[in-house]
Scaffold this active site. Structure first.
Site: not given
Ligand code: VG1
Ligand code: CO
Length: 543
Positions: A113-114, A277, A279, A281-282, A376
């Site tokens: 992710s991030h 981000d 992936d 999702d944010r 998300k």
């Protein structure tokens, strides 16, 4: 093509955190490291025999090679079919959607992710359930238990398959369907929102900037914003996913997305800005000259969701993670719907969504989503904002001020102290927890502590209990401090300090949040002894 059993031994520390297993890339590339964990995923979820999975990742370094290993292991473990995003790419929400759309037995998402990507940065793997959501704690515990007694992995010997070409191929007995990573997701978005209204707004001169931060959302945002909604080419910047995210830290917050922030505060700024981000999702949302805190974004989306076709019937309920501000609670109250407070991490929303108890969920960490998937979803949030802006015909700033006037403003900020010594962080949290019984009634910074606890979540659907989810200190004026340690980092510890203060007076809602939160910040430092315990009195990221 032969299926081979390889002997292995347990590897320490393969315990999934807030969102999957994350480690430094060189650690994941060690012999058997990825293999052991993937075998544990299969073993810990009843085996892969005859099952169908979705596979994809955020495109970071090692994504492509890891995909080949996972496919060969799935084949050797007897999986019937794997649906893979072209180039082994899938955003997290797109993977969640594909799991649900194809009614698969789950999915494996390769992402940290991030966390930055690259040969010396981070890699990660997480397992999602047949409902499309992150594995709950009971499942990640079972997977972890399997890693601790791992003794053999199954993998076929075969040459790599071409994941760049869409279509069906076979790997041993297993079918591999390579699919367009964007198409189904884009169709889902088009089914939820009023694209015609948004297109009309764009035709009327509305301008937007979307920073994909060289991560996975580039192709999704380009297809949806530029091609389907008619925004001008170049609206999406940093649109090509790169293995090292171009050196960016793909965390959509004012610190890491500062280029976007600077543009949004110029006189000729676009009407709306967003960043996503690693992936996808944010998301971060920014209006012209106004930053929208994620907690506020959740509240505004919930209060206005009925303006989008998918939610015109109203919301069943709203859920937020514990450190997220109470702004959404006020909206739930006004709407007369249930409101839930869950621990940090999307896996805790799944049961509520599946049971039809809530429609919209959110976290203070720039994650929002709804019952359309079980993750998300950054672009979803951006599109819901666009839908709301198109219907209301007002600026982001106007919508925010009107919202605060109606509901009051929950000033909010999160202070992160990254890469601190793990022992110091643990000692600080232990001391703070030990002081909990003495806190109620204490006067500090002109406020009185009303209650303090270490948050435990009792899942109303399956009755499971998740303890030690963060220390909450609440004051009698509604202010609140939360402290917890991050569960996604790969280096040392990260202390997250969450700060909140409620201001109902419309004439006092225009302060700088850091200023408005001054007494709360000072109280947090005094109560937790942050400087004394971790040797730092300033956070390195403020959101
Ligand atoms: C962070 C955020 C949390 C989020 C998680 C995964 O966790 O605080 O809200 O769900 O990252 O998001 P932590 O344990 O570091 O505070 V993502 O986009 O990295 O999958
Ligand atoms: Co993410």
């Amino acid at each position: 093509m032969t299926s081979t059993i390889h002997a292995t031994t347990p590897i320490e520390g393969q315990k999934p955190g807030t969102s999957g297993l994350r480690k430094k890339t060189p650690v994941f590339m060690r012999p058997m490291y990825l293999e052991n964990f993937v075998q544990a995923i299969f073993d810990g979820t009843g085996g892969a025999q005859g099952k169908t999975y979705v596979l994809g990742g955020d495109g970071r370094y090692f994504n492509d090679r890891a995909a080949q290993v996972i496919l060969k292991m799935a084949a050797a473990n007897g999986a019937a079919r794997v649906i893979v995003g072209q180039g082994a790419i899938l955003s997290t929400p797109a993977a969640s959607h594909l799991i649900r759309l194809n009614q698969t037995d789950g999915g494996i998402i390769m992402s940290a992710s991030h966390n930055p990507g690259g040969p010396t940065e981070d890699f990660g793997v997480k397992f999602n359930m047949p409902n499309g959501g992150p594995a709950p704690e009971s499942v990640t515990e079972a997977i972890y238990a399997c890693t601790q007694r791992m003794h053999e992995i199954h993998m076929i010997t075969a040459s790599d398959i071409h994941l760049d070409k869409i279509g069906r191929v076979r790997l041993g007995e297993m079918i591999v369907d390579v699919v367009d990573p964007v198409a189904d997701y884009a169709a889902l978005m088009e089914s939820l929102f009023d694209f015609r209204a948004i297109r009309a707004m764009v035709a009327g001169g509305f301008r937007m900037r979307f920073d994909a931060m060289c991560a996975v959302t580039g192709p999704y945002a380009t297809e949806i914003l530029e091609k389907r909604l008619g925004m001008e080419p170049g609206t999406v910047i940093n649109a090509t996913p790169l293995q090292d995210f171009g050196g960016h830290h793909p965390d959509p917050n004012p610190t890491w997305a500062h280029v976007l922030m600077e543009e949004m505060f110029t006189p000729n700024a676009p009407d709306f800005g967003a960043a996503s981000d690693g992936d996808g999702d944010r998301n971060m949302v920014v209006g012209r000259n106004i930053y929208v805190s994620p907690s506020d974004s959740l509240a505004v989306l919930a209060a206005n969701a009925h303006l989008a076709p998918a939610y015109k019937g109203g919301l069943k309920g709203i859920a937020r993670s514990m450190p997220t501000s109470a702004a959404a609670d006020r909206v739930a109250k006004a709407l007369g719907v249930e409101c839930f407070e869950t621990p940090t991490g999307w896996k805790f929303f799944g049961n509520l969504l599946d049971a039809g108890r809530c429609t919209i969920c959110g976290e203070e960490s720039f994650g929002t989503g709804s019952d359309h998937v079980r993750e998300k979803d950054g672009l979803w949030a951006v599109l819901l904002w666009l839908n709301i802006l198109a219907v209301r015909g007002e600026s982001v700033a106007h919508i925010m001020h009107a919202h605060w006037k109606r509901f009051g403003r929950n000033y909010y900020s999160r202070h992160d102290f990254e890469a601190i010594d793990t022992r110091h962080a643990d000692a600080m949290m232990s001391a703070l927890k030990a002081s909990i019984p003495t806190l109620p009634g204490t006067e500090i910074e002109g406020m009185s502590i009303a209650s303090a606890d270490d948050f435990a979540y009792h899942d109303p659907i399956d009755g499971s209990v998740s303890r030690a989810q963060g220390v909450r200190i609440k004051f009698d004026d509604g202010s609140r401090i939360v402290l917890r340690l991050s569960g996604t980092g790969t280096e040392g510890a990260t202390l997250r300090l969450y700060l909140e203060r409620y201001e109902p007076d419309a004439t006092k809602q225009d302060l700088d949040p850091q200023e408005a939160l001054g007494p709360v910040i000072r109280a947090a430092h005094a109560l937790a002894g942050i400087k004394e315990q971790i040797g730092r009195d300033r956070p390195n990221v403020i959101t």
